[in-house]
Design a protein around this motif. Sequence first.
Motif, PDB file in Angstrom:
ATOM      1  N   ALA A 124       0.851  -1.192   0.000  1.00 51.07           N
ATOM      2  CA  ALA A 124       0.000   0.000   0.000  1.00 51.07           C
ATOM      3  C   ALA A 124       0.882   1.234   0.000  1.00 51.07           C
ATOM      4  CB  ALA A 124      -0.919   0.015   1.222  1.00 51.07           C
ATOM      5  N   PHE A 125       0.406   2.288  -0.663  1.00 54.84           N
ATOM      6  CA  PHE A 125       1.189   3.525  -0.697  1.00 54.84           C
ATOM      7  C   PHE A 125       0.274   4.717  -0.878  1.00 54.84           C
ATOM      8  CE2 PHE A 125       0.702   2.327  -5.100  1.00 54.84           C
ATOM      9  CZ  PHE A 125       0.775   3.491  -5.865  1.00 54.84           C
ATOM     10  N   ALA A 126       0.785   5.880  -0.510  1.00 56.42           N
ATOM     11  CA  ALA A 126       0.091   7.146  -0.774  1.00 56.42           C
ATOM     12  C   ALA A 126       0.862   7.866  -1.862  1.00 56.42           C
ATOM     13  CB  ALA A 126       0.027   8.005   0.482  1.00 56.42           C
ATOM     14  N   ASP A 127       0.147   8.398  -2.839  1.00 55.49           N
ATOM     15  CA  ASP A 127       0.807   9.035  -3.977  1.00 55.49           C
ATOM     16  C   ASP A 127       0.219  10.412  -4.241  1.00 55.49           C
ATOM     17  OD1 ASP A 127       2.848   8.632  -5.999  1.00 55.49           O
ATOM     18  OD2 ASP A 127       1.231   8.751  -7.462  1.00 55.49           O
ATOM     19  N   MET A 128       1.072  11.406  -4.238  1.00 59.44           N
ATOM     20  CA  MET A 128       0.701  12.772  -4.587  1.00 59.44           C
ATOM     21  C   MET A 128       1.413  13.123  -5.889  1.00 59.44           C
ATOM     22  SD  MET A 128       1.788  16.378  -2.717  1.00 59.44           S
ATOM     23  CE  MET A 128       0.870  16.187  -1.196  1.00 59.44           C
ATOM     24  N   TYR A 129       0.634  13.250  -6.973  1.00 57.27           N
ATOM     25  CA  TYR A 129       1.268  13.611  -8.241  1.00 57.27           C
ATOM     26  C   TYR A 129       0.205  14.067  -9.220  1.00 57.27           C
ATOM     27  CZ  TYR A 129       5.742  13.776 -10.662  1.00 57.27           C
ATOM     28  OH  TYR A 129       6.906  14.207 -11.249  1.00 57.27           O
ATOM     29  N   PHE A 130       0.430  13.801 -10.483  1.00 55.89           N
ATOM     30  CA  PHE A 130      -0.457  14.291 -11.543  1.00 55.89           C
ATOM     31  C   PHE A 130      -0.961  13.107 -12.373  1.00 55.89           C
ATOM     32  CE2 PHE A 130       3.408  16.982 -11.083  1.00 55.89           C
ATOM     33  CZ  PHE A 130       2.869  17.900 -10.205  1.00 55.89           C
ATOM     34  N   ALA A 131      -1.912  13.384 -13.269  1.00 55.65           N
ATOM     35  CA  ALA A 131      -2.503  12.336 -14.125  1.00 55.65           C
ATOM     36  C   ALA A 131      -2.908  11.138 -13.283  1.00 55.65           C
ATOM     37  CB  ALA A 131      -1.527  11.921 -15.230  1.00 55.65           C
ATOM     38  N   ALA A 146      -3.814   1.902  -2.596  1.00 52.79           N
ATOM     39  CA  ALA A 146      -3.226   3.238  -2.616  1.00 52.79           C
ATOM     40  C   ALA A 146      -4.220   4.283  -2.134  1.00 52.79           C
ATOM     41  CB  ALA A 146      -2.755   3.591  -4.022  1.00 52.79           C
ATOM     42  N   ARG A 147      -3.667   5.336  -1.579  1.00 56.24           N
ATOM     43  CA  ARG A 147      -4.400   6.568  -1.278  1.00 56.24           C
ATOM     44  C   ARG A 147      -3.846   7.603  -2.251  1.00 56.24           C
ATOM     45  NH1 ARG A 147      -8.928   8.122   1.698  1.00 56.24           N
ATOM     46  NH2 ARG A 147      -8.324   6.695   3.399  1.00 56.24           N
ATOM     47  N   LEU A 148      -4.651   8.005  -3.241  1.00 57.69           N
ATOM     48  CA  LEU A 148      -4.177   8.832  -4.342  1.00 57.69           C
ATOM     49  C   LEU A 148      -4.735  10.250  -4.275  1.00 57.69           C
ATOM     50  CD1 LEU A 148      -4.645   6.344  -7.344  1.00 57.69           C
ATOM     51  CD2 LEU A 148      -2.649   6.629  -5.862  1.00 57.69           C
ATOM     52  N   GLY A 149      -3.946  11.193  -4.769  1.00 54.69           N
ATOM     53  CA  GLY A 149      -4.418  12.564  -4.855  1.00 54.69           C
ATOM     54  C   GLY A 149      -3.627  13.376  -5.859  1.00 54.69           C
ATOM     55  N   HIS A 150      -4.311  14.280  -6.527  1.00 54.95           N
ATOM     56  CA  HIS A 150      -3.658  15.207  -7.452  1.00 54.95           C
ATOM     57  C   HIS A 150      -2.965  16.295  -6.644  1.00 54.95           C
ATOM     58  CE1 HIS A 150      -3.135  17.949 -10.878  1.00 54.95           C
ATOM     59  NE2 HIS A 150      -3.603  18.899 -10.086  1.00 54.95           N
ATOM     60  N   GLY A 151      -1.662  16.463  -6.847  1.00 57.36           N
ATOM     61  CA  GLY A 151      -0.902  17.473  -6.121  1.00 57.36           C
ATOM     62  C   GLY A 151      -1.152  18.868  -6.671  1.00 57.36           C
ATOM     63  N   VAL A 152      -1.455  19.796  -5.769  1.00 56.06           N
ATOM     64  CA  VAL A 152      -1.806  21.166  -6.155  1.00 56.06           C
ATOM     65  C   VAL A 152      -0.657  22.115  -5.831  1.00 56.06           C
ATOM     66  CG1 VAL A 152      -3.394  23.093  -5.779  1.00 56.06           C
ATOM     67  CG2 VAL A 152      -4.242  20.734  -5.697  1.00 56.06           C
ATOM     68  N   PRO A 249      -8.499  14.120  12.325  1.00 58.65           N
ATOM     69  CA  PRO A 249      -8.039  12.770  12.642  1.00 58.65           C
ATOM     70  C   PRO A 249      -7.821  11.873  11.425  1.00 58.65           C
ATOM     71  CG  PRO A 249     -10.365  13.024  13.161  1.00 58.65           C
ATOM     72  CD  PRO A 249      -9.853  14.390  12.837  1.00 58.65           C
ATOM     73  N   ASP A 250      -8.344  12.244  10.280  1.00 57.64           N
ATOM     74  CA  ASP A 250      -8.118  11.452   9.069  1.00 57.64           C
ATOM     75  C   ASP A 250      -7.027  12.029   8.178  1.00 57.64           C
ATOM     76  OD1 ASP A 250     -10.184   9.676   9.765  1.00 57.64           O
ATOM     77  OD2 ASP A 250     -11.682  11.007   8.874  1.00 57.64           O
ATOM     78  N   ASP A 251      -6.525  13.217   8.546  1.00 52.11           N
ATOM     79  CA  ASP A 251      -5.521  13.889   7.730  1.00 52.11           C
ATOM     80  C   ASP A 251      -4.127  13.366   8.072  1.00 52.11           C
ATOM     81  OD1 ASP A 251      -7.610  15.476   6.697  1.00 52.11           O
ATOM     82  OD2 ASP A 251      -7.394  16.901   8.350  1.00 52.11           O
ATOM     83  N   PHE A 252      -3.200  13.515   7.139  1.00 55.10           N
ATOM     84  CA  PHE A 252      -1.823  13.091   7.403  1.00 55.10           C
ATOM     85  C   PHE A 252      -0.858  14.015   6.663  1.00 55.10           C
ATOM     86  CE2 PHE A 252      -3.513  10.781   3.840  1.00 55.10           C
ATOM     87  CZ  PHE A 252      -2.483  10.473   2.964  1.00 55.10           C
ATOM     88  N   ALA A 353      -2.384   5.575   9.337  1.00 58.14           N
ATOM     89  CA  ALA A 353      -2.203   6.945   8.852  1.00 58.14           C
ATOM     90  C   ALA A 353      -2.955   7.170   7.549  1.00 58.14           C
ATOM     91  CB  ALA A 353      -0.717   7.243   8.665  1.00 58.14           C
ATOM     92  N   LEU A 354      -2.937   6.179   6.669  1.00 58.68           N
ATOM     93  CA  LEU A 354      -3.599   6.319   5.369  1.00 58.68           C
ATOM     94  C   LEU A 354      -5.077   5.962   5.412  1.00 58.68           C
ATOM     95  CD1 LEU A 354      -0.977   4.923   2.830  1.00 58.68           C
ATOM     96  CD2 LEU A 354      -1.144   7.176   3.893  1.00 58.68           C
TER      97      LEU A 354
END
Length: 439
Positions: A124-131, A146-152, A249-252, A353-354
């Motif tokens: 498992a991983f968290a990814d902050m990036y694009f596309a 994964a915990r995914l998000g578009h990085g701003v 509490p859900d933020d990291f 954490a995730l």
Amino acid sequence: MNALRVTGGRVLRPDGSVTVADVTIDSDAGRILAVGDDAAPGAGDAPAAPDETLDAEGSLVIPGLVNAHTHAAMTLLRGYADDKPLDAWLREDIWPAEAELTDDDIEAGAALGALEMIRSGTTAFADMYFAMDRVAEVVDRAGLRARLGHGVVTVGKGEADARADVEESIAVARELDGAADGRIRTAFMPHSLTTVGEELLREGVAAAREAGVPVHLHANETVDEVDPIVDERGERPVAYAADLDALGPDDFFAHGVHLDDAEVDRLADAGTAVVHCPASNMKLASGMAPVQRLREAGVTVALGTDGAASNNDLDVFDEMRDAAMLGKLAADDAAAVPAEAVVEMATAAGADALGLPGGRIEPGAAADLAVVDLDAPHLTPVHDPVSHLAYAARGSDVRHTVCAGEVLMRDREVLTLDADAVQERAAEAAADLVDRVDQ
């Protein structure tokens, strides 16, 4: 029910003990059915005969590792720019290269990252990036969580482009949450408190709360991320995050290097997790995070590799060793951040954490695990297997990797991705990217 049994190994249990035990898995549900005596054929919920077995003889069965902060597609920039401080490294090398990235590049880099993580026992991983739609496709194919998000990033952008960046991050969080049969969750991911303007940060966090997704950002990574907030607002970054309603509490938060005692206590009170990235922090000379102080205060501390451009690998075993060593230096105490602590940070604390399942081997838990081969000179003798995980094991010692009950790697052969094709495509994409940057 399709059943998978991991046989003949020693198992790392949630209390840190290690026992000889088989692990029986319901592959359809992706859950652990039984561990130990209860896993005997025909006992309890265990089937009389499994459909599939994994040999763990001479090995240690551990929860799948969790890489709680990375930028997976930055594998394409591994070794591209080294030996610079963070600000110069970003502005002179990384951001210009990232401006030339295509969606195809990001998919190729993410696939290379997924391959590297599977090989080294990360599930498992968290990814902050694009596309991120392309990254999500990779996660689905690879079989990972994964915990995914578009990085701003809004600095240097006009109003319309900056607002569109925030809107894309929220749209990604809404649209991809629950993808890959539920293995993908999402978050709103502003890059940091200094690279996104306050008005848009407030709007984005409010939208994230409405969408029911957490917030993930870089915080207190360097002095240059702390001083501007103090100078402009008269408060430190964690207080600013609380004012934005980004401290829940859900933020990291990633890094947390330059935290004062009041910020540590505030993080603990809020239940906000911190992802420690020791290798990146050392390489960029960002500083030493107060990991022992954070843990003593009750903050959930996870481990992340950061991107492969600042590490330069995605091996969480390396991160465990670095975290233990750096934690002792930071606390000036050889007993600080002991082996069992960093193993927990890489497993259960990472999953917590995730907000993802996994991190523990026990009945009912998600069937995310790795089998570490102990038959190697650098792992002989085995006085303490937990010590070996923290101080001696390497990602290359992983023999099998399982996520959600699916075998992703058997006897060091990755089953869900074509390793040769992934590496070839990534190498070509990286070479083309550098050519475009140099033009």
